[in-house]
Design a protein around this motif. Structure first.
Motif, mmCIF file in Angstrom:
data_model
loop_
_atom_site.group_PDB
_atom_site.id
_atom_site.type_symbol
_atom_site.label_atom_id
_atom_site.label_comp_id
_atom_site.label_asym_id
_atom_site.label_seq_id
_atom_site.Cartn_x
_atom_site.Cartn_y
_atom_site.Cartn_z
ATOM 1 N N GLY A 54 -16.587 -24.217 13.077
ATOM 2 C CA GLY A 54 -17.226 -25.478 12.714
ATOM 3 C C GLY A 54 -18.424 -25.800 13.584
ATOM 4 O O GLY A 54 -18.992 -26.873 13.487
ATOM 5 N N VAL A 55 -18.830 -24.854 14.450
ATOM 6 C CA VAL A 55 -19.904 -25.104 15.409
ATOM 7 C C VAL A 55 -21.072 -24.160 15.134
ATOM 8 O O VAL A 55 -20.886 -22.969 14.894
ATOM 9 C CB VAL A 55 -19.411 -24.917 16.855
ATOM 10 C CG1 VAL A 55 -20.539 -25.102 17.857
ATOM 11 C CG2 VAL A 55 -18.272 -25.881 17.157
ATOM 12 N N ALA A 56 -22.280 -24.727 15.181
ATOM 13 C CA ALA A 56 -23.498 -23.937 15.014
ATOM 14 C C ALA A 56 -24.573 -24.512 15.922
ATOM 15 O O ALA A 56 -24.510 -25.676 16.322
ATOM 16 C CB ALA A 56 -23.956 -23.966 13.568
ATOM 17 N N VAL A 57 -25.548 -23.674 16.237
ATOM 18 C CA VAL A 57 -26.676 -24.100 17.063
ATOM 19 C C VAL A 57 -27.967 -23.629 16.403
ATOM 20 O O VAL A 57 -28.058 -22.484 15.939
ATOM 21 C CB VAL A 57 -26.569 -23.520 18.489
ATOM 22 C CG1 VAL A 57 -27.806 -23.853 19.303
ATOM 23 C CG2 VAL A 57 -25.321 -24.041 19.189
ATOM 24 N N LEU A 58 -28.939 -24.517 16.354
ATOM 25 C CA LEU A 58 -30.292 -24.200 15.905
ATOM 26 C C LEU A 58 -31.188 -24.370 17.120
ATOM 27 O O LEU A 58 -31.042 -25.332 17.868
ATOM 28 C CB LEU A 58 -30.726 -25.154 14.790
ATOM 29 C CG LEU A 58 -29.789 -25.257 13.590
ATOM 30 C CD1 LEU A 58 -30.222 -26.398 12.671
ATOM 31 C CD2 LEU A 58 -29.735 -23.960 12.834
ATOM 32 N N SER A 59 -32.134 -23.444 17.316
ATOM 33 C CA SER A 59 -32.912 -23.465 18.548
ATOM 34 C C SER A 59 -34.372 -23.090 18.306
ATOM 35 O O SER A 59 -34.677 -22.226 17.485
ATOM 36 C CB SER A 59 -32.291 -22.487 19.553
ATOM 37 O OG SER A 59 -33.076 -22.388 20.716
ATOM 38 N N ALA A 60 -35.239 -23.715 19.077
ATOM 39 C CA ALA A 60 -36.652 -23.342 19.086
ATOM 40 C C ALA A 60 -36.860 -22.104 19.946
ATOM 41 O O ALA A 60 -37.885 -21.442 19.839
ATOM 42 C CB ALA A 60 -37.492 -24.505 19.608
ATOM 43 N N TRP A 61 -35.911 -21.784 20.797
ATOM 44 C CA TRP A 61 -36.006 -20.656 21.726
ATOM 45 C C TRP A 61 -35.052 -19.547 21.301
ATOM 46 O O TRP A 61 -33.987 -19.810 20.736
ATOM 47 C CB TRP A 61 -35.682 -21.104 23.142
ATOM 48 C CG TRP A 61 -36.526 -22.230 23.629
ATOM 49 C CD1 TRP A 61 -37.873 -22.388 23.446
ATOM 50 C CD2 TRP A 61 -36.097 -23.364 24.360
ATOM 51 N NE1 TRP A 61 -38.303 -23.553 24.025
ATOM 52 C CE2 TRP A 61 -37.230 -24.184 24.607
ATOM 53 C CE3 TRP A 61 -34.869 -23.783 24.845
ATOM 54 C CZ2 TRP A 61 -37.169 -25.371 25.311
ATOM 55 C CZ3 TRP A 61 -34.799 -24.973 25.545
ATOM 56 C CH2 TRP A 61 -35.949 -25.747 25.773
ATOM 57 N N PRO A 62 -35.397 -18.318 21.629
ATOM 58 C CA PRO A 62 -34.513 -17.198 21.271
ATOM 59 C C PRO A 62 -33.122 -17.336 21.896
ATOM 60 O O PRO A 62 -32.980 -17.745 23.039
ATOM 61 C CB PRO A 62 -35.235 -15.973 21.857
ATOM 62 C CG PRO A 62 -36.664 -16.385 21.959
ATOM 63 C CD PRO A 62 -36.641 -17.863 22.258
ATOM 64 N N ILE A 63 -32.121 -16.994 21.104
ATOM 65 C CA ILE A 63 -30.738 -16.985 21.566
ATOM 66 C C ILE A 63 -30.452 -15.572 22.073
ATOM 67 O O ILE A 63 -30.473 -14.612 21.309
ATOM 68 C CB ILE A 63 -29.773 -17.387 20.439
ATOM 69 C CG1 ILE A 63 -30.085 -18.809 19.980
ATOM 70 C CG2 ILE A 63 -28.324 -17.236 20.883
ATOM 71 C CD1 ILE A 63 -29.375 -19.230 18.703
ATOM 72 N N VAL A 64 -30.223 -15.457 23.368
ATOM 73 C CA VAL A 64 -30.039 -14.159 24.004
ATOM 74 C C VAL A 64 -28.588 -13.685 23.917
ATOM 75 O O VAL A 64 -28.319 -12.512 23.684
ATOM 76 C CB VAL A 64 -30.480 -14.222 25.490
ATOM 77 C CG1 VAL A 64 -30.226 -12.903 26.190
ATOM 78 C CG2 VAL A 64 -31.942 -14.614 25.582
ATOM 79 N N ASP A 65 -27.643 -14.608 24.078
ATOM 80 C CA ASP A 65 -26.233 -14.235 24.087
ATOM 81 C C ASP A 65 -25.395 -15.439 23.675
ATOM 82 O O ASP A 65 -25.839 -16.584 23.796
ATOM 83 C CB ASP A 65 -25.828 -13.761 25.482
ATOM 84 C CG ASP A 65 -24.562 -12.910 25.493
ATOM 85 O OD1 ASP A 65 -24.032 -12.601 24.404
ATOM 86 O OD2 ASP A 65 -24.110 -12.555 26.594
ATOM 87 N N SER A 66 -24.200 -15.156 23.204
ATOM 88 C CA SER A 66 -23.281 -16.240 22.835
ATOM 89 C C SER A 66 -21.862 -15.839 23.178
ATOM 90 O O SER A 66 -21.543 -14.654 23.291
ATOM 91 C CB SER A 66 -23.384 -16.550 21.341
ATOM 92 O OG SER A 66 -22.939 -15.447 20.587
#
Length: 90
Positions: A54-66
């Motif tokens: 149920g969780v998501a992230v939108l970003s202006a910066w590159p996502i390197v790891d999760s």
């Protein structure tokens, strides 16, 4: 209708990172990611279990790891810790 309104609002904003919860349908995530990609080109949906996290992230910066670490508390299997590493260009 609700997701389209949320997507339009996010697409018109000046955000660095947007974290979303209670986003149970991956199709809703896809709609948000596609609609906001001009201002938030990087997106991650945390898959977990049958219903997802149920969780998501939108970003202006590159996502390197999760990372998602699930734990069970009082029988709720979708509780857990979620972390992202973002690369913020200097």
């Amino acid at each position: 209708m609700r997701m389209k309104a949320i997507a339009a609002r996010l697409a018109s904003g000046d955000w660095d990172v947007v974290a979303l919860q209670e986003l149970w349908a991956e199709a809703d995530f896809q709609l948000l990611a596609e609609t906001t990609k001009a201002v938030l080109p990087f997106a991650h949906y945390f898959h977990s279990g049958f219903t997802g996290s149920g969780v998501a992230v939108l970003s202006a910066w590159p996502i390197v790891d999760s990372l998602i670490h699930r734990f069970s508390l009082i029988g709720f299997a979708h509780l857990g810790l979620i972390a992202l590493v973002l690369h913020r260009p200097s």
